[in-house]
Scaffold this motif. Structure first.
Motif, short mmCIF file in Angstrom:
data_model
loop_
_atom_site.label_atom_id
_atom_site.label_comp_id
_atom_site.label_asym_id
_atom_site.label_seq_id
_atom_site.Cartn_x
_atom_site.Cartn_y
_atom_site.Cartn_z
N ASP A 177 -0.17 48.49 -62.01
CA ASP A 177 0.86 49.57 -62.15
C ASP A 177 0.86 50.56 -61.21
O ASP A 177 1.80 51.49 -61.33
N ASN A 226 -7.16 42.49 -64.51
CA ASN A 226 -5.87 42.07 -65.15
C ASN A 226 -5.68 40.73 -64.78
O ASN A 226 -5.44 40.54 -63.52
N LEU A 228 -3.01 39.18 -65.02
CA LEU A 228 -1.91 38.86 -64.35
C LEU A 228 -1.77 38.61 -62.75
O LEU A 228 -0.95 38.00 -62.38
N ARG A 231 -1.10 35.16 -61.95
CA ARG A 231 0.25 34.30 -62.26
C ARG A 231 0.70 33.99 -60.76
O ARG A 231 0.52 34.88 -59.83
#
Lengths: 718, 718
Positions: A177, A226, A228, A231
């Protein structure tokens, strides 16, 4: 015509003025301004007019561009590229028989056969910059440009270097983020949202700056990881970064969250012994290498501070690491497994836990696993003794993890030259292979015969225009690169070199800048945690003093756990009468620390609980020594500020003001640390601060009442 | 000597080359590079050699420095300061009798008596830059420098300007932890942690850039407010910012969290009728003015989206606003109370609620309260009709709130010239005072006789080196300033001016840049929300299309609430057969919208639920019109990208590449919006996209499956 000349003059000075006025620090140590000494300039200009580039490849091309750009700037003349050696003043190519007439090639220097090595030699009026491979050429070019920036002679130049460590790596604790855990230079430079399409120019400059100091690997995501990142769309973003880094010889690593097979793969478990889990990692790794053929590998923090890990399934760290290692092995990738672990239950002294955990596993890791160990046994404290795993763990490649960011050393505002800390740690003797088994030698594999060697630095880079927020923190990045290239580097040399590259050659400037860096580490230790104190900072954000911190979710996150102040004395007894953490060191090293009377003062309270009135080797009681060191630390900062103020007019105004404002904060905060800590400990010692010394500005209640809810660098909230 | 000249030449070109290569956009529109036309340059150089500064004061001094700096850069010659008018080519001073020989002073122009006004006039070979006050002088200087940058003649210059609005303000939605709600240019430029000691150079450049376009106020904290800003240490931080802004004529505002007396003052209530609460605000305000004597006032979001407010205590918005107004009144401060409110219970069409709430309170606000109203009745949608409060609320000064940041208009990556949107809104006729009662006239107070007038723009500024992340977003900041100075400004003029100031005078460059800006707003509306669609974006972060969003914590945060697609048709019936939001407009304006057959297409689905096969004025069915507009929007972006590509070599490489990468993202995302929305709506229309048109790349499931957990600009998590 006269007017025209005048006109040119004016333009010239306005250009100069613009440059002087607008120095925002963005260029780091790569300042290719005109050589300031006219004689040296003339010499360089006459002797460095033409270059023959004898090589090819993506990285070689980078070296080519960099050399041309550097020479154009430094010599303010257009350097010509020529195709033959005969025409060339500079020859850039590969070390080999063609150049056996050079003494650096002909000699028996074993470095000349190592990967990433380079030589620079002047011979019959020409300068040769040769590498064993493309990276070697690139490092040689950067070294040569630095040589010119330092205005050294080129006639009899004769340099031969190879990196002592194979993996020279930055660890970014950057979240997806855009926040940075323990980042004090703004936010993350990685704009994941706009990747892969938008390539910020900073990514290129970042790679270039790292390559210039020999860094060849980077893990761009936080160890508090993380899933993610695995992905597909994020892998493409990561691949775009890898594409930027590749021409600069830098390999991309990613942090792997151990529970990714659950979160991303929708499996029921992340147990390393589960075939479906093994299959998931194999497939994910294959997908990764399809997108990033030279992917470096995974950096993992597991079963530590809430991160998932193999122990949740009754498996060991070795079994966890091997799971990933097996997935990476077919592609030549490496697992870097962090030894920064401590139990949730706090059964024993936190300083002992990593050693206990990992020594038992030595020999159980796959060949492509490295264990990354922080410099000290706690957590990047201002000063720690070395981690006992160095030299003790022998069957597994052990990597150093240093902080470059200053979580516990003044964060974004204090001038603290970390190079002295690196040197102190690296030159400490582990005694594990007899005398002179320094940490540096353990790391370079010469004692353990390890093929994999490396060092990691936790990055201090952020969105600040000058990269590091605090201008002098650039020196830490620079020093880290130098130490990773050669762990036997000397801080004094590094400070002077950085000073010249960053501020030019004026003697008073060079001396002052070097001296600020040199004095600052000891000063910071003194005004924060003198005599071996540790972990007494503010809770959570770790900003400012917090010796009173006693209520946290676990005892070993408090301050009182570590300083153990009571009416009798101060310090953590880690001898045989206490936690006996000392037993983890080699007996010869332990012997240096085990006796309260002979233990070096910098580690006294790390290893001993010392009575307040105990007379130390200095002739002072513990209390007075504590008072003196706190005052001395703050006083050095005041002197540092005065010294800097004397440079007014010698340093461009923007950087002068920038540094001065930070020094003013540092001066204020050094006194804050001093006063808050002494007032706190005074409750136990019941002894006085000499009445004629500057007394604390506020009472203890005031210092305890201060809160900093938005102090930077805190953990993300997810 | 010849060598020396050659040398100068080289330095000159290297300086130029450095500048061309390294254009990172930091300088915004304030590029004081040498005038490119040699004849004009020569003329300026001959006629602008000496300046007499006849005035004093902090802001006057800023004007002085800026003029010298600007002239030195533009004319590449050192401008002399002289003490008498006789010696001076340029006279900078105050409008008044001394200068009655100037036609701009002598004439009956009422502007010459207004605050912040300036005149620039050439007279007998001299140029006069005069202001009614210090701010006027500063604005005159910036205007004159721009005049030179635009290479306009100075001989017969005759300019007289005064701002139409008194308060020209930026609203930063910046949080104290450095994040920015709806910020897409990195993070907050305010480093609260290092204030008040560390003054980032950007703070000064920020103030300068704003002053250059007439902005005279800024609220630096988020409207989703944090009471910590009122803690003593934070007030000192805020005061340090105010000290930076003051010499640029900019007043500091802060956002006030209504519950601050509870959170910070430890009171049991924040009820505006409670004497202790009133006392708390009075004391806090007095403390504030002690630190910031020219503090502007409070900006408040209350009883909206979870923010505390007076309604919790059964009090009205007027009672809440008056509480703060009474505290500010003794010091001349102003309360800016936002009308962006909607009930927690969603009783009626959200578009109606602010009007219902605030019209009932008109006349109940104190004299120093302004009501700040977003341009449209929902929330900064790509296109909205005007907010019905404009012109209707007459006894209270009504301020415009425009977005400059692009929460709903492509965020950080899309090139969308907002100036066209500002102009469309400002030139819309409210009919509230008869024909030609445009929003612009309502705002400038000429129709309502209001003493307080103003405009607020929600800032798009962040830590990105070029300030706005997307380079073309600088044009929005610039345009906002121009519109706030004069709401009757023309977008075409603004686009051309910005293009020249930012990219120079090459005709193709100016034309292309202007045309990109001019076409882009309509294009964006078409590929996102054509024909009056609104609020169909991704949930939370508002990134990308999300017409399928139906599950949120409240219905009026979903998309289906707004588009109301069903098998019959599409659109929100806001006529008398529906929510009747139309009744809030003046009947003459309502009449334009109320008939489905005559309602302008851009607002058709805002006000009507239209059958899919209904034939529109274009001859297309609603479905085909929708398809055509989505495709046209995406197509325009492709053309924009091509046009930009044609500028290669005419724009410096850094900015060229920067803009191109963003245009590539925009092209991809425009198609994403088109395909996702059409596939979604097609489920209801059951009608086809022409088979020979480019078909959607993925199916609807794919688009619905996309998630963006770390999309930038989301709300803070506390």
């Amino acid at each position: 015509m006269k007017n025209f000349k005048l006109h040119l003059f004016l333009v010239f000075f306005i250009c100069l003025a613009l440059r002087l006025q607008a120095d925002d620090g963005y260029r780091l140590w790569l300042r290719y301004d005109q050589i300031s000494d006219p004689e040296i300039l003339e010499n360089y200009q006459a002797n460095l007019r033409t270059i023959a580039f004898l090589g090819e490849g993506e990285i070689f091309k980078t070296a080519e561009n960099e050399l041309l750009k550097g020479l154009n700037g430094l010599l303010t003349q257009k350097t010509q590229t020529v195709s033959t050696q005969t025409e060339a003043d500079i020859i850039v190519g590969s070390i080999g028989e063609d150049f056996s007439f050079l003494s650096t090639v002909a000699d028996e220097n074993p470095d000349n056969k190592k990967e990433e090595a380079f030589i620079i030699e002047g011979f019959e009026g020409k300068t040769y910059i040769l590498g064993t491979d493309e990276r070697g050429v690139l490092y040689g070019v950067f070294h040569f440009l630095r040589h010119l920036q330092l205005q050294k002679p080129i006639e009899d130049i004769r340099i031969s270097q190879a990196p002592k460590l194979k993996l020279r790596m930055l660890n970014h604790w950057d979240n997806l983020d855009g926040t940075v855990e323990r980042g004090y230079a703004g936010f993350s430079i990685w704009n994941w949202h706009q990747l892969p399409e938008f390539i910020d120019k900073r990514y290129i400059e970042y790679a270039r700056a790292n390559a210039s100091i020999g860094i060849n690997a980077t893990a761009v995501t936080n160890v508090n990881a993380n899933s993610l990142i695995f992905r597909e769309d994020y892998l493409e973003k990561a691949a775009a970064l890898a594409d930027v880094f590749r021409p600069y010889g830098i390999k991309l690593f990613l942090t792997a969250r151990f529970s990714s097979p659950i979160e991303l793969g929708k499996l029921a478990t992340a147990d390393p012994m589960d075939p479906k889990v093994q299959q998931w990692w194999k497939e994910k790794t294959a997908e990764l290498y399809e997108k990033i053929p030279d992917f470096g590998g995974f950096l993992v923090k597991a079963n530590s501070e809430g991160q998932p890990g193999p122990q949740e399934y009754g498996r060991t760290h070795a079994e966890g690491a091997n799971l990933l290692a097996d997935a990476l092995a077919p592609f030549g990738g490496v697992v870097i497994w962090r030894a920064f672990v401590y139990s949730e239950e706090e059964p024993v002294d936190r300083a002992k836990q990593a050693y206990d955990e990992f020594m038992a596993l030595d020999g159980q890791f796959r060949e492509n696993v490295m264990v990354q160990v922080k410099n000290g046994p706690i957590d990047f404290q201002p000063r720690e003794p070395i981690h006992p795993l160095f030299g003790a763990m022998r069957k597994t490649p052990v990597m150093m993890e240093f902080q470059v960011t200053k979580e516990y050393l003044g964060q974004g505002t204090h001038l603290v030259g970390l190079s002295n800390m690196y040197e102190e740690i690296l030159q400490t003797d582990t005694y594990q292979f007899g005398e002179n088994s320094t940490v540096a030698k353990v790391l370079d594999g010469s004692l353990t015969n390890q093929k994999l060697t490396g060092m990691a630095g936790v990055s201090n880079i952020g969105t600040s225009r000058n990269w590091t927020g605090n201008l002098f923190a650039q020196a830490d990045w620079f020093a880290y690169g130098k130490m990773a290239w050669n762990p036997n580097s000397k801080s004094d040399d590094i400070f002077e070199e950085w000073a010249k590259l960053t501020f030019g050659h004026e003697e008073q400037v060079v001396q002052t800048v070097s001296s600020l860096l040199d004095r600052s580490y000891e000063a910071c230790v003194k005004y924060m945690t003198p005599i071996g104190l540790h972990h007494i900072m503010g809770p959570g954000h770790h900003f400012g003093p917090g010796p009173w911190v006693s209520e946290m979710s676990r005892a070993d996150w408090t301050s009182v756990y570590y300083h153990k102040a009571d009416s009798e004395g101060l310090g953590f007894d880690r001898t045989v009468t206490g936690s006996n953490a000392l037993e983890q060191y080699h007996p010869m090293l332990a012997a240096k620390y085990e006796n309260m009377e002979t233990c070096p003062l910098p580690f006294l309270l790390w290893f001993h609980h010392v009575p307040w009135d105990h007379e130390l080797s200095t002739g002072n009681s513990l209390w007075m020594q504590l008072v003196r060191e706190y005052y001395e630390g703050a006083e050095i900062v005041s002197h540092m500020k005065e010294d800097w103020e004397n440079l007014q007019g010698m340093v461009d105004e923007e950087r002068f003001e920038h540094v001065l404002m930070h020094l003013e904060i540092q001066e204020k905060e050094a006194k804050w640390w001093r006063d808050a800590c002494l007032l706190y400990f005074q409750q136990f010692s019941k002894m006085e601060i000499p009445a004629d010394w500057e007394q604390p500005e506020h009472d203890l209640d005031y210092y305890e009442s201060l809160t900093f809810p938005y102090s930077p660098g805190i953990r993300p909230r997810w």
